[in-house]
Design a protein around this motif. Structure first.
Motif, PDB file in Angstrom:
ATOM      1  N   ILE A  27      -3.989  -0.166  11.799  1.00  0.00           N
ATOM      2  CA  ILE A  27      -4.540  -0.676  12.188  1.00  0.00           C
ATOM      3  C   ILE A  27      -5.443  -1.892  11.716  1.00  0.00           C
ATOM      4  CG2 ILE A  27      -7.550  -0.059  13.094  1.00  0.00           C
ATOM      5  CD1 ILE A  27      -5.492   1.795  14.342  1.00  0.00           C
ATOM      6  N   ASP A  28      -5.246  -1.932   9.903  1.00  0.00           N
ATOM      7  CA  ASP A  28      -6.397  -2.978   9.443  1.00  0.00           C
ATOM      8  C   ASP A  28      -5.483  -4.484   9.866  1.00  0.00           C
ATOM      9  OD1 ASP A  28      -8.144  -1.186   8.207  1.00  0.00           O
ATOM     10  OD2 ASP A  28      -7.717  -0.988   6.725  1.00  0.00           O
ATOM     11  N   HIS A  29      -4.380  -4.281   9.717  1.00  0.00           N
ATOM     12  CA  HIS A  29      -3.294  -5.333   9.123  1.00  0.00           C
ATOM     13  C   HIS A  29      -2.513  -6.243  10.935  1.00  0.00           C
ATOM     14  CE1 HIS A  29      -4.069  -3.869   5.255  1.00  0.00           C
ATOM     15  NE2 HIS A  29      -4.049  -5.168   5.123  1.00  0.00           N
ATOM     16  N   PHE A  30      -2.516  -5.245  11.648  1.00  0.00           N
ATOM     17  CA  PHE A  30      -1.749  -5.834  12.230  1.00  0.00           C
ATOM     18  C   PHE A  30      -2.207  -5.323  14.174  1.00  0.00           C
ATOM     19  CE2 PHE A  30       1.679  -2.781  10.023  1.00  0.00           C
ATOM     20  CZ  PHE A  30       2.303  -4.679   9.620  1.00  0.00           C
ATOM     21  N   GLU A  31      -1.884  -6.229  15.116  1.00  0.00           N
ATOM     22  CA  GLU A  31      -2.128  -6.333  16.471  1.00  0.00           C
ATOM     23  C   GLU A  31      -1.198  -5.647  17.398  1.00  0.00           C
ATOM     24  OE1 GLU A  31      -3.959  -9.811  18.496  1.00  0.00           O
ATOM     25  OE2 GLU A  31      -4.107 -10.743  16.341  1.00  0.00           O
ATOM     26  N   GLY A  32      -1.503  -4.460  18.193  1.00  0.00           N
ATOM     27  CA  GLY A  32      -1.049  -3.866  18.760  1.00  0.00           C
ATOM     28  C   GLY A  32      -2.055  -2.799  19.629  1.00  0.00           C
ATOM     29  N   ASP A  33      -1.232  -1.731  20.103  1.00  0.00           N
ATOM     30  CA  ASP A  33      -1.646  -0.480  20.454  1.00  0.00           C
ATOM     31  C   ASP A  33      -0.228   0.416  20.768  1.00  0.00           C
ATOM     32  OD1 ASP A  33      -0.380  -1.483  22.810  1.00  0.00           O
ATOM     33  OD2 ASP A  33      -2.019  -1.732  24.426  1.00  0.00           O
ATOM     34  N   SER A  34      -0.980   1.753  20.889  1.00  0.00           N
ATOM     35  CA  SER A  34      -0.459   2.844  21.028  1.00  0.00           C
ATOM     36  C   SER A  34       0.491   3.375  20.328  1.00  0.00           C
ATOM     37  CB  SER A  34       1.158   3.081  22.547  1.00  0.00           C
ATOM     38  OG  SER A  34       0.219   2.463  23.547  1.00  0.00           O
ATOM     39  N   LEU A  35      -0.348   3.617  19.040  1.00  0.00           N
ATOM     40  CA  LEU A  35       0.019   3.580  17.551  1.00  0.00           C
ATOM     41  C   LEU A  35       0.150   5.204  17.108  1.00  0.00           C
ATOM     42  CD1 LEU A  35       1.237   3.186  14.327  1.00  0.00           C
ATOM     43  CD2 LEU A  35      -1.832   2.752  13.973  1.00  0.00           C
ATOM     44  N   LEU A  36       1.309   5.733  16.899  1.00  0.00           N
ATOM     45  CA  LEU A  36       1.850   6.936  16.277  1.00  0.00           C
ATOM     46  C   LEU A  36       2.288   6.752  15.120  1.00  0.00           C
ATOM     47  CD1 LEU A  36       2.064  10.017  17.401  1.00  0.00           C
ATOM     48  CD2 LEU A  36       4.628   9.179  18.437  1.00  0.00           C
ATOM     49  N   ALA A  37       1.812   7.359  14.297  1.00  0.00           N
ATOM     50  CA  ALA A  37       2.079   8.023  12.365  1.00  0.00           C
ATOM     51  C   ALA A  37       2.412   8.541  11.942  1.00  0.00           C
ATOM     52  CB  ALA A  37       1.619   6.699  11.444  1.00  0.00           C
ATOM     53  N   VAL A  38       3.672   9.993  12.243  1.00  0.00           N
ATOM     54  CA  VAL A  38       3.423  11.221  11.959  1.00  0.00           C
ATOM     55  C   VAL A  38       4.945  11.464  11.016  1.00  0.00           C
ATOM     56  CG1 VAL A  38       1.901  11.755  13.820  1.00  0.00           C
ATOM     57  CG2 VAL A  38       4.597  12.206  14.312  1.00  0.00           C
ATOM     58  N   GLY A  39       4.187  12.249  10.566  1.00  0.00           N
ATOM     59  CA  GLY A  39       5.192  12.530   9.637  1.00  0.00           C
ATOM     60  C   GLY A  39       4.574  13.905   8.586  1.00  0.00           C
ATOM     61  N   ASP A  40       5.612  14.113   6.999  1.00  0.00           N
ATOM     62  CA  ASP A  40       4.950  13.476   6.032  1.00  0.00           C
ATOM     63  C   ASP A  40       5.762  13.192   4.512  1.00  0.00           C
ATOM     64  OD1 ASP A  40       8.020  14.274   5.503  1.00  0.00           O
ATOM     65  OD2 ASP A  40       7.782  16.596   5.807  1.00  0.00           O
ATOM     66  N   GLU A  41       5.463  13.879   3.461  1.00  0.00           N
ATOM     67  CA  GLU A  41       5.479  13.160   2.348  1.00  0.00           C
ATOM     68  C   GLU A  41       6.882  12.218   2.173  1.00  0.00           C
ATOM     69  OE1 GLU A  41       4.471  14.972  -1.024  1.00  0.00           O
ATOM     70  OE2 GLU A  41       2.305  15.132  -0.627  1.00  0.00           O
ATOM     71  N   GLU A  42       7.864  13.060   3.201  1.00  0.00           N
ATOM     72  CA  GLU A  42       9.072  12.481   2.793  1.00  0.00           C
ATOM     73  C   GLU A  42      10.176  11.339   4.224  1.00  0.00           C
ATOM     74  OE1 GLU A  42      11.697  15.849   1.293  1.00  0.00           O
ATOM     75  OE2 GLU A  42      10.736  15.270  -0.599  1.00  0.00           O
ATOM     76  N   LEU A  43       9.145  11.904   5.261  1.00  0.00           N
ATOM     77  CA  LEU A  43       9.866  11.518   6.158  1.00  0.00           C
ATOM     78  C   LEU A  43       8.331  11.463   7.175  1.00  0.00           C
ATOM     79  CD1 LEU A  43      12.304  10.035   7.986  1.00  0.00           C
ATOM     80  CD2 LEU A  43      11.995  13.008   9.344  1.00  0.00           C
TER      81      LEU A  43
END
Length: 83
Positions: A27-43
């Motif tokens: 959000i702070d560094h890239f222009e875009g939309d539809s962001l999904l960042a999901v997982g856990d500490e390893e993936l």
């Protein structure tokens, strides 16, 4: 015309990954939309629409090993062509 041309998807494998920190960095560094960042500490699974997918790949590679990388051109897809 689509505002953000490239549908960028990948997996990040590493240690101590933080999906909230990764989300915030996007959000702070890239222009875009539809962001999904999901997982856990390893993936972490990333999905993002952007005009500069190479920046996304560079950042994600700095976090761990990236794989299952897909970058599709949504402008081509809307014209009925392979993305």
């Amino acid at each position: 015309m689509i505002e953000y041309r490239y549908d960028t998807q990948l997996l990040i494998e590493g240690k101590g990954l933080d999906e909230d920190a990764i989300y915030t960095y996007f959000i702070d560094h890239f222009e875009g939309d539809s962001l999904l960042a999901v997982g856990d500490e390893e993936l972490i699974k990333i999905h993002y629409h952007t005009n500069e997918p190479w920046k996304v790949l560079e950042y994600c590679a700095s976090l761990g090993e990236i794989f299952d990388i897909v970058v599709e051109d949504m402008n081509r897809q809307t014209r009925g062509l392979k993305g």
